[in-house]
Design a protein around this motif. Structure first.
Motif, PDB file in Angstrom:
ATOM      1  N   ILE A 111       0.862  -1.176   0.000  1.00  0.00           N
ATOM      2  CA  ILE A 111       0.000   0.000   0.000  1.00  0.00           C
ATOM      3  C   ILE A 111       0.899   1.226   0.000  1.00  0.00           C
ATOM      4  N   ASP A 112       0.444   2.303  -0.618  1.00  0.00           N
ATOM      5  CA  ASP A 112       1.301   3.463  -0.756  1.00  0.00           C
ATOM      6  C   ASP A 112       1.632   4.064   0.607  1.00  0.00           C
ATOM      7  N   THR A 113       2.809   4.712   0.671  1.00  0.00           N
ATOM      8  CA  THR A 113       3.262   5.327   1.910  1.00  0.00           C
ATOM      9  C   THR A 113       3.240   6.837   1.771  1.00  0.00           C
ATOM     10  N   ASP A 114       3.313   7.499   2.920  1.00  0.00           N
ATOM     11  CA  ASP A 114       3.486   8.944   2.879  1.00  0.00           C
ATOM     12  C   ASP A 114       4.805   9.290   3.535  1.00  0.00           C
ATOM     13  N   GLY A 115       5.345  10.453   3.167  1.00  0.00           N
ATOM     14  CA  GLY A 115       6.693  10.782   3.598  1.00  0.00           C
ATOM     15  C   GLY A 115       6.775  12.115   4.320  1.00  0.00           C
ATOM     16  N   CYS A 116       7.403  13.101   3.739  1.00  0.00           N
ATOM     17  CA  CYS A 116       7.535  14.476   4.200  1.00  0.00           C
ATOM     18  C   CYS A 116       8.932  14.793   4.715  1.00  0.00           C
ATOM     19  N   SER A 117       9.359  16.021   4.444  1.00  0.00           N
ATOM     20  CA  SER A 117      10.599  16.604   4.960  1.00  0.00           C
ATOM     21  C   SER A 117      10.210  17.877   5.696  1.00  0.00           C
ATOM     22  N   ASN A 133       7.546  19.929   3.315  1.00  0.00           N
ATOM     23  CA  ASN A 133       7.104  19.344   2.056  1.00  0.00           C
ATOM     24  C   ASN A 133       6.239  18.154   2.396  1.00  0.00           C
ATOM     25  N   ARG A 134       5.022  18.142   1.901  1.00  0.00           N
ATOM     26  CA  ARG A 134       4.077  17.060   2.185  1.00  0.00           C
ATOM     27  C   ARG A 134       4.151  16.025   1.063  1.00  0.00           C
ATOM     28  N   ASP A 135       4.632  14.854   1.380  1.00  0.00           N
ATOM     29  CA  ASP A 135       4.718  13.758   0.414  1.00  0.00           C
ATOM     30  C   ASP A 135       3.633  12.749   0.738  1.00  0.00           C
ATOM     31  N   PHE A 136       2.721  12.555  -0.207  1.00  0.00           N
ATOM     32  CA  PHE A 136       1.533  11.752   0.089  1.00  0.00           C
ATOM     33  C   PHE A 136       0.975  11.230  -1.221  1.00  0.00           C
ATOM     34  N   SER A 137      -0.087  10.466  -1.131  1.00  0.00           N
ATOM     35  CA  SER A 137      -0.735   9.927  -2.315  1.00  0.00           C
ATOM     36  C   SER A 137      -1.205  11.052  -3.235  1.00  0.00           C
ATOM     37  N   THR A 333       5.525  14.777  -3.741  1.00  0.00           N
ATOM     38  CA  THR A 333       5.324  16.017  -3.006  1.00  0.00           C
ATOM     39  C   THR A 333       4.068  16.699  -3.544  1.00  0.00           C
ATOM     40  N   ILE A 334       3.067  16.815  -2.682  1.00  0.00           N
ATOM     41  CA  ILE A 334       1.798  17.384  -3.131  1.00  0.00           C
ATOM     42  C   ILE A 334       1.595  18.816  -2.638  1.00  0.00           C
ATOM     43  N   SER A 335       2.465  19.291  -1.727  1.00  0.00           N
ATOM     44  CA  SER A 335       2.369  20.688  -1.307  1.00  0.00           C
ATOM     45  C   SER A 335       3.567  21.053  -0.447  1.00  0.00           C
ATOM     46  N   THR A 336       3.773  22.354  -0.321  1.00  0.00           N
ATOM     47  CA  THR A 336       4.784  22.907   0.578  1.00  0.00           C
ATOM     48  C   THR A 336       4.138  24.015   1.393  1.00  0.00           C
ATOM     49  N   VAL A 337       4.500  24.085   2.676  1.00  0.00           N
ATOM     50  CA  VAL A 337       3.983  25.142   3.532  1.00  0.00           C
ATOM     51  C   VAL A 337       5.130  25.731   4.335  1.00  0.00           C
TER      52      VAL A 337
END
Length: 365
Positions: A111-117, A133-137, A333-337
């Motif tokens: 199953i896919d994982t999520d990440g983030c830095s 950085n939001r790393d997600f599906s 990476t689906i977004s940065t905040v």
């Protein structure tokens, strides 16, 4: 002057009780029922096909539900409002919040994982900053929203949360009117238990805590489901990185904090559950080492933070893939905040930070 020609934007206002704020997502977020079904139910179906919802998995979910109904009734009420608003089963939404834990409990699941830095500095040209950085599906592209929450359960006044329609509260990151900001990372762990879900704890911290000290005390006083990191900063310039166990934590504090997708403290590093062949797990150390070289060794501002988060491994020697592009079915990476604690504001970009349009959201007075 706004960096990158960032366009001022207004968050989606959710006001009232926790249930009312959840219910209002369906009418205010501008997301169709089909988009929510794809983003939420698609992952639930994927979890079911991977065998995560077997007897053991469902038993854990029921134990979590009983615990959270008692310990965090406000977030559970918000979840119920979301379900009613979008015409979904509350059970499905609750399972969706726990998929990464269920995946850890059955480590062979595909199953896919999520990440983030993530990182934070207590002092910059633009005051204390918290960055993610939001790393997600990729199914969550198009359903991410910046929500402004106000209601009787939010003792800090207001909070702005970056999350996804279909999920409650700070389902990625947030900042409150007191200037406390937090962001999280997924970390697979060998030790889970019944306790506070990290996303739910993040929401309650923003609703009740004004400083990093208060947030650390909140976490230390509770039992947690385990897994994940939290990076925080407040208006005073305090920062912290917290690695979640169930009844123990790895906590580092200093002028700067940073994390990727593994535990690094002596208390928690033996709990790492890393999967061979998973891109996020395999480059987590590379990204962490890159942040270790960069974050504490320069004077930052919002523009420089944005440039750092657009880094790719192929950009040059000693670079790292903070900006992750889609490959196969991996997370991306689906977004940065970028949060400014002094102004309780945030710059937000949906998609890969190497391209796209920055928007500026400010806390209403």
């Amino acid at each position: 002057m706004l960096p990158f020609d960032a366009k001022p934007a207004s968050p989606v206002l959710l006001s009232g009780s926790a249930y009312e704020r959840g219910h209002a997502q369906a009418t205010k977020a501008g997301v169709s029922d089909q988009q929510i079904r794809t983003a939420v139910l698609g992952r639930v179906d994927q979890a079911s096909a991977a065998g995560l919802l077997d007897t053991d998995g469902l038993g854990y979910i029921e134990a979590q539900r009983a615990f959270l109904l008692t310990e965090d009734p406000d977030t559970m009420a918000e979840l119920a409002g979301i379900a009613d608003g979008f015409g979904l089963m509350e059970d499905d939404l609750f399972v969706h919040q726990h998929i990464t834990i269920l995946r850890d409990l059955k480590t062979a699941a595909e199953i896919d994982t999520d990440g983030c830095s993530t990182w934070a500095v207590g002092d910059s040209e633009d005051g204390p900053l918290v960055v993610k950085n939001r790393d997600f599906s990729g199914t969550h592209l198009g359903v991410q929203r910046v929500f402004l929450h106000e209601g009787p359960d939010i003792a800090t006044g207001r909070m702005i949360c970056v999350g996804s329609a279909g999920s409650p509260g700070a389902y990625s990151s947030g900042i409150n009117a007191a200037g406390l900001a937090l962001v999280d990372n997924h970390v697979g762990t060998r030790r889970h238990g019944v306790g506070w879900l990290r996303y739910f704890a993040m929401t309650r911290i923003l609703a009740t805590c004004r400083t990093v000290d208060e947030a650390v005390a909140f976490i230390a006083a509770r039992r947690h489901a385990g897994g994940g990191n939290l990076v925080l900063a407040d208006r005073s310039g305090a920062t912290a990185a917290i690695e979640f166990g169930t009844d123990t934590f790895g906590i580092e504090r200093g002028a700067a904090s940073w994390r990727t997708n593994h535990f690094v403290t002596a208390k928690m590093m033996d709990c790492n559950l890393l999967e061979n062949g998973d891109r996020i797990d395999e480059n987590s150390s590379v990204r962490f080492d890159f942040l270790s070289r960069m974050v504490p060794n320069r004077r930052w501002n919002v523009a420089a933070a944005a440039a750092l988060m657009a880094s790719h491994a192929e950009d040059g020697p000693d670079m790292a893939p903070l900006c992750q592009h889609p490959s196969r079915d991996d997370s991306q990476t689906i977004s940065t905040v970028i949060y400014r604690c002094d102004k309780a504001s945030l710059h937000f970009l949906e998609g890969n930070p190497c391209s796209g349009e920055w928007r500026l959201f400010e806390m209403p007075v």
